[in-house]
Design an enzyme around this catalytic site. Structure first.
Site, PDB file in Angstrom:
ATOM      1  N   ASN A 262      66.279  44.700  77.949  1.00  0.00           N
ATOM      2  CA  ASN A 262      66.110  45.787  76.978  1.00  0.00           C
ATOM      3  C   ASN A 262      64.651  46.078  76.652  1.00  0.00           C
ATOM      4  OD1 ASN A 262      68.796  46.408  76.843  1.00  0.00           O
ATOM      5  ND2 ASN A 262      69.208  44.889  75.255  1.00  0.00           N
TER       6      ASN A 262
ATOM      7  N   SER B 298      71.306  42.107  71.381  1.00  0.00           N
ATOM      8  CA  SER B 298      70.512  42.790  72.409  1.00  0.00           C
ATOM      9  C   SER B 298      69.025  42.630  72.178  1.00  0.00           C
ATOM     10  CB  SER B 298      70.786  44.293  72.346  1.00  0.00           C
ATOM     11  OG  SER B 298      72.089  44.574  72.685  1.00  0.00           O
TER      12      SER B 298
ATOM     13  N   HIS C 252      73.399  36.816  76.427  1.00  0.00           N
ATOM     14  CA  HIS C 252      73.348  38.280  76.380  1.00  0.00           C
ATOM     15  C   HIS C 252      73.996  38.892  77.618  1.00  0.00           C
ATOM     16  CE1 HIS C 252      70.753  42.162  76.450  1.00  0.00           C
ATOM     17  NE2 HIS C 252      71.883  42.367  75.809  1.00  0.00           N
TER      18      HIS C 252
ATOM     19  N   GLU D 109      71.686  37.307  80.376  1.00  0.00           N
ATOM     20  CA  GLU D 109      70.417  36.687  79.981  1.00  0.00           C
ATOM     21  C   GLU D 109      70.721  35.502  79.064  1.00  0.00           C
ATOM     22  OE1 GLU D 109      66.779  39.699  79.502  1.00  0.00           O
ATOM     23  OE2 GLU D 109      68.470  40.310  78.291  1.00  0.00           O
TER      24      GLU D 109
HETATM   25  C1  LIG Z   1      72.165  47.372  75.679  1.00  0.00           C
HETATM   26  C2  LIG Z   1      72.119  45.972  76.185  1.00  0.00           C
HETATM   27  O1  LIG Z   1      71.927  45.041  75.373  1.00  0.00           O
HETATM   28  C3  LIG Z   1      72.151  45.618  77.621  1.00  0.00           C
HETATM   29  C4  LIG Z   1      72.990  46.497  78.496  1.00  0.00           C
HETATM   30  O2  LIG Z   1      74.141  46.248  78.707  1.00  0.00           O
HETATM   31  S1  LIG Z   1      72.224  47.845  79.086  1.00  0.00           S
HETATM   32  C5  LIG Z   1      73.447  48.647  80.042  1.00  0.00           C
HETATM   33  C6  LIG Z   1      73.600  48.031  81.415  1.00  0.00           C
HETATM   34  N1  LIG Z   1      74.591  48.771  82.151  1.00  0.00           N
HETATM   35  C7  LIG Z   1      74.271  49.762  82.992  1.00  0.00           C
HETATM   36  O3  LIG Z   1      73.117  50.052  83.202  1.00  0.00           O
HETATM   37  C8  LIG Z   1      75.447  50.468  83.585  1.00  0.00           C
HETATM   38  C9  LIG Z   1      75.016  51.601  84.493  1.00  0.00           C
HETATM   39  N2  LIG Z   1      76.198  52.224  85.076  1.00  0.00           N
HETATM   40  C10 LIG Z   1      76.874  51.692  86.120  1.00  0.00           C
HETATM   41  O4  LIG Z   1      76.502  50.671  86.680  1.00  0.00           O
HETATM   42  C11 LIG Z   1      78.091  52.457  86.599  1.00  0.00           C
HETATM   43  O5  LIG Z   1      77.974  53.784  86.171  1.00  0.00           O
HETATM   44  C12 LIG Z   1      79.438  51.848  86.068  1.00  0.00           C
HETATM   45  C13 LIG Z   1      79.631  50.469  86.695  1.00  0.00           C
HETATM   46  C14 LIG Z   1      79.483  51.725  84.560  1.00  0.00           C
HETATM   47  C15 LIG Z   1      80.573  52.751  86.472  1.00  0.00           C
HETATM   48  O6  LIG Z   1      80.541  52.892  87.848  1.00  0.00           O
HETATM   49  P1  LIG Z   1      81.096  54.208  88.575  1.00  0.00           P
HETATM   50  O7  LIG Z   1      81.055  53.924  90.020  1.00  0.00           O
HETATM   51  O8  LIG Z   1      80.393  55.392  88.041  1.00  0.00           O
HETATM   52  O9  LIG Z   1      82.522  54.384  88.006  1.00  0.00           O
HETATM   53  P2  LIG Z   1      83.894  53.811  88.471  1.00  0.00           P
HETATM   54  O10 LIG Z   1      84.153  54.039  89.910  1.00  0.00           O
HETATM   55  O11 LIG Z   1      84.830  54.406  87.477  1.00  0.00           O
HETATM   56  O12 LIG Z   1      83.755  52.262  88.182  1.00  0.00           O
HETATM   57  C16 LIG Z   1      83.343  51.295  89.117  1.00  0.00           C
HETATM   58  C17 LIG Z   1      84.104  50.036  88.816  1.00  0.00           C
HETATM   59  O13 LIG Z   1      83.773  49.570  87.502  1.00  0.00           O
HETATM   60  C18 LIG Z   1      84.945  49.449  86.698  1.00  0.00           C
HETATM   61  N3  LIG Z   1      84.611  49.867  85.343  1.00  0.00           N
HETATM   62  C19 LIG Z   1      83.968  51.000  84.993  1.00  0.00           C
HETATM   63  N4  LIG Z   1      83.793  51.025  83.670  1.00  0.00           N
HETATM   64  C20 LIG Z   1      84.345  49.906  83.183  1.00  0.00           C
HETATM   65  C21 LIG Z   1      84.471  49.366  81.900  1.00  0.00           C
HETATM   66  N5  LIG Z   1      83.993  49.986  80.811  1.00  0.00           N
HETATM   67  N6  LIG Z   1      85.083  48.168  81.766  1.00  0.00           N
HETATM   68  C22 LIG Z   1      85.564  47.523  82.822  1.00  0.00           C
HETATM   69  N7  LIG Z   1      85.467  47.981  84.081  1.00  0.00           N
HETATM   70  C23 LIG Z   1      84.864  49.161  84.252  1.00  0.00           C
HETATM   71  C24 LIG Z   1      85.948  50.390  87.313  1.00  0.00           C
HETATM   72  O14 LIG Z   1      87.272  49.959  87.073  1.00  0.00           O
HETATM   73  C25 LIG Z   1      85.606  50.286  88.771  1.00  0.00           C
HETATM   74  O15 LIG Z   1      86.216  49.131  89.295  1.00  0.00           O
HETATM   75  P3  LIG Z   1      86.948  49.182  90.705  1.00  0.00           P
HETATM   76  O16 LIG Z   1      85.849  49.358  91.702  1.00  0.00           O
HETATM   77  O17 LIG Z   1      87.613  47.856  90.756  1.00  0.00           O
HETATM   78  O18 LIG Z   1      87.887  50.346  90.626  1.00  0.00           O
HETATM   79  N1  LIG Z   2      76.630  48.278  73.804  1.00  0.00           N
HETATM   80  C1  LIG Z   2      75.966  47.629  74.727  1.00  0.00           C
HETATM   81  O1  LIG Z   2      75.695  48.179  75.811  1.00  0.00           O
HETATM   82  C2  LIG Z   2      75.544  46.216  74.506  1.00  0.00           C
HETATM   83  C3  LIG Z   2      75.585  45.660  73.254  1.00  0.00           C
HETATM   84  N2  LIG Z   2      75.192  44.362  73.078  1.00  0.00           N
HETATM   85  C4  LIG Z   2      75.234  43.753  71.756  1.00  0.00           C
HETATM   86  O2  LIG Z   2      76.573  43.341  71.494  1.00  0.00           O
HETATM   87  C5  LIG Z   2      76.852  43.457  70.099  1.00  0.00           C
HETATM   88  C6  LIG Z   2      78.056  44.363  69.911  1.00  0.00           C
HETATM   89  O3  LIG Z   2      77.780  45.631  70.489  1.00  0.00           O
HETATM   90  P1  LIG Z   2      78.975  46.635  70.860  1.00  0.00           P
HETATM   91  O4  LIG Z   2      80.164  45.886  71.278  1.00  0.00           O
HETATM   92  O5  LIG Z   2      78.380  47.648  71.744  1.00  0.00           O
HETATM   93  O6  LIG Z   2      79.226  47.305  69.429  1.00  0.00           O
HETATM   94  P2  LIG Z   2      80.549  48.011  68.889  1.00  0.00           P
HETATM   95  O7  LIG Z   2      80.098  48.950  67.838  1.00  0.00           O
HETATM   96  O8  LIG Z   2      81.356  48.524  70.036  1.00  0.00           O
HETATM   97  O9  LIG Z   2      81.362  46.794  68.269  1.00  0.00           O
HETATM   98  C7  LIG Z   2      80.903  46.033  67.194  1.00  0.00           C
HETATM   99  C8  LIG Z   2      82.139  45.516  66.470  1.00  0.00           C
HETATM  100  O10 LIG Z   2      81.708  44.576  65.483  1.00  0.00           O
HETATM  101  C9  LIG Z   2      82.508  44.801  64.347  1.00  0.00           C
HETATM  102  N3  LIG Z   2      81.931  44.212  63.150  1.00  0.00           N
HETATM  103  C10 LIG Z   2      81.047  44.734  62.264  1.00  0.00           C
HETATM  104  N4  LIG Z   2      80.804  43.872  61.277  1.00  0.00           N
HETATM  105  C11 LIG Z   2      81.561  42.763  61.525  1.00  0.00           C
HETATM  106  C12 LIG Z   2      81.766  41.540  60.849  1.00  0.00           C
HETATM  107  N5  LIG Z   2      81.146  41.254  59.728  1.00  0.00           N
HETATM  108  N6  LIG Z   2      82.625  40.645  61.389  1.00  0.00           N
HETATM  109  C13 LIG Z   2      83.265  40.917  62.534  1.00  0.00           C
HETATM  110  N7  LIG Z   2      83.126  42.070  63.211  1.00  0.00           N
HETATM  111  C14 LIG Z   2      82.275  42.975  62.718  1.00  0.00           C
HETATM  112  C15 LIG Z   2      82.593  46.321  64.282  1.00  0.00           C
HETATM  113  O11 LIG Z   2      83.620  46.725  63.397  1.00  0.00           O
HETATM  114  P3  LIG Z   2      83.438  48.136  62.590  1.00  0.00           P
HETATM  115  O12 LIG Z   2      83.343  49.177  63.643  1.00  0.00           O
HETATM  116  O13 LIG Z   2      84.660  48.205  61.754  1.00  0.00           O
HETATM  117  O14 LIG Z   2      82.162  47.993  61.797  1.00  0.00           O
HETATM  118  C16 LIG Z   2      82.904  46.628  65.737  1.00  0.00           C
HETATM  119  O15 LIG Z   2      84.285  46.529  66.025  1.00  0.00           O
HETATM  120  C17 LIG Z   2      75.557  43.977  69.450  1.00  0.00           C
HETATM  121  O16 LIG Z   2      74.805  42.886  69.018  1.00  0.00           O
HETATM  122  C18 LIG Z   2      74.872  44.684  70.613  1.00  0.00           C
HETATM  123  O17 LIG Z   2      73.481  44.777  70.466  1.00  0.00           O
HETATM  124  C19 LIG Z   2      74.794  43.560  74.113  1.00  0.00           C
HETATM  125  C20 LIG Z   2      74.771  44.063  75.383  1.00  0.00           C
HETATM  126  C21 LIG Z   2      75.116  45.445  75.680  1.00  0.00           C
END
Ligand SMILES: CC(=O)CC(=O)SCCNC(=O)CCNC(=O)[C@H](O)C(C)(C)COP(=O)(O)OP(=O)(O)OC[C@H]1O[C@@H](n2cnc3c(N)ncnc32)[C@H](O)[C@@H]1OP(=O)(O)O
Ligand SMILES: NC(=O)C1=CN([C@@H]2O[C@H](COP(=O)(O)OP(=O)(O)OC[C@H]3O[C@@H](n4cnc5c(N)ncnc54)[C@H](OP(=O)(O)O)[C@@H]3O)[C@@H](O)[C@H]2O)C=CC1
Length: 293
Positions: free
Chosen positions: A192, A121, A142, A154
């Site tokens: 991010n 991320s 990403h 990304e």
């Molecule tokens: C941290 C990083 O590195 C980068 C990132 O990812 S940052 C995070 C980016 N993501 C966001 O910002 C998500 C923001 N949230 C949302 O867009 C919405 O709340 C959401 C799509 C997660 C859920 O939507 P919702 O309308 O509240 O819920 P819901 O009606 O249950 O779900 C909508 C659809 O998504 C699906 N869905 C929800 N959560 C899911 C999940 N975890 N996995 C797979 N499918 C999922 C549902 O099955 C549903 O599909 P259908 O329309 O086919 O039934």
């Molecule tokens: N969460 C998010 O919204 C997003 C996350 N990302 C990125 O994706 C990556 C994973 O995030 P996310 O899936 O949320 O994290 P989770 O915590 O859900 O999953 C990470 C997994 O990696 C496992 N792990 C740790 N060390 C090792 C290793 N040495 N070899 C293999 N597996 C290992 C962990 O196991 P254990 O729990 O046993 O340590 C865990 O099952 C990160 O780099 C994150 O920044 C990118 C986009 C969105």
């Protein structure tokens, strides 16, 4: 010209790794899913199965396709099982030391021509690539969470990433029916860089008592039309991941505006990592989840 990808290895079977396995298998790739904890692989495959079943019930997927896709996903009990993969996507915990160790163990096992990608991320692609034997064939792919739902991916090149690697990664992502945006290799890339300071500010808003968890999330859902409030989204991403991203921004850009909120640090230290841990800014042991402040 692009390289041929048939088998995709995924390292880390958490929320992102299982989501990437889900969309890759649906697009017809053979998938091998590895995690350091074997029970996580099992749980990941169960999550994929459940999410595909939801897609079937909402008529986005035929049951026949679900069965075929599930049949394409194999658990990998050891990194060695990824030896024949054309592309390996690392999606393990957001911790540079962990990722470096994975690449050090993984690269000698792979075919020298195989591509290695990271779903990080925030961490520098150039720095991670330099820890491998194939900086030219290393790239940031990403995905966004939840992977099966979010359209964006990304793509981030390291300084040494070759055009063929970029073009192959782009063709792979497009075959998953995702839209690409290209980001330069700066801390936390585009999404991010913008999203996490907003989430961190929401946590400061809570920390300083400006509003409760519910007030802050309601304000942003109804006042800015966000699908989730920022604290709900932080819990969804994982507070450990949010903190790691803020640390990368703070250290990488050397600007105090990225200082992680002390309350975020405290929650992570308490093990309150959000939805995946059952507790974060909400308590998920209750249905519906209860705000904790
Ligand atoms: C941290 C990083 O590195 C980068 C990132 O990812 S940052 C995070 C980016 N993501 C966001 O910002 C998500 C923001 N949230 C949302 O867009 C919405 O709340 C959401 C799509 C997660 C859920 O939507 P919702 O309308 O509240 O819920 P819901 O009606 O249950 O779900 C909508 C659809 O998504 C699906 N869905 C929800 N959560 C899911 C999940 N975890 N996995 C797979 N499918 C999922 C549902 O099955 C549903 O599909 P259908 O329309 O086919 O039934
Ligand atoms: N969460 C998010 O919204 C997003 C996350 N990302 C990125 O994706 C990556 C994973 O995030 P996310 O899936 O949320 O994290 P989770 O915590 O859900 O999953 C990470 C997994 O990696 C496992 N792990 C740790 N060390 C090792 C290793 N040495 N070899 C293999 N597996 C290992 C962990 O196991 P254990 O729990 O046993 O340590 C865990 O099952 C990160 O780099 C994150 O920044 C990118 C986009 C969105």
């Amino acid at each position: 010209m692009t390289g041929k990808i048939e088998t995709v290895g995924i390292v880390g079977a958490g929320q992102m790794g299982s989501g990437i396995a889900h969309v890759s298998a649906l697009a017809g790739y053979r998938v091998k899913l590895y995690d350091i904890s074997p029970e996580r692989i099992e749980a990941g495959i169960a999550t994929i199965s459940g999410n595909m079943a939801r897609q079937v019930s909402s008529e986005k997927l035929e049951d026949k396709e679900r069965q075929k896709a599930l049949g394409r996903i194999a658990p990998a009990n050891a990194l060695e099982d990824l030896a024949d993969c054309d592309l390996v996507i690392e999606a393990a915990t957001e911790d540079e030391t962990i990722k470096r160790k994975i690449f050090a163990q993984l690269c000698p096992i792979l075919n020298p021509e195989a591509l290695v990608a990271t779903n990080t991320s925030s961490i520098s692609i150039t720095r991670l690539a330099s820890q491998t034997d194939r900086a030219e064939r290393f790239i940031g792919i990403h995905f966004m969470n939840p992977v099966p739902v979010m359209k964006l991916v990304e793509l981030v090149r390291g300084i040494a990433t070759e055009d063929l690697t970029f073009d192959t990664a782009r063709a792979f992502v497009e075959s998953l029916d995702k839209t690409i945006t290209v980001a330069e290799d700066f801390p936390a890339f585009i999404v991010n860089r913008i999203l996490l300071p907003m989430i961190n500010e929401a946590i400061y808003t809570l920390y300083e008592g400006v509003g409760s968890v519910e007030a802050i999330d309601t304000a942003m859902k109804l006042g800015a039309n966000h699908p989730m409030g920022p604290l709900q989204l932080a819990d969804f991403i994982g507070l450990d991941t949010c903190l790691s991203i803020m640390q990368v921004l703070y250290e990488g850009l050397a600007d105090s505006k990225y200082r992680p909120c002390p309350l975020l640090v405290k929650y992570v230290e308490a093990g309150w990592l959000g939805r995946k841990a059952g507790r974060g800014f909400y308590d998920y042991r209750e249905d519906p989840p209860v705000p904790t402040r």
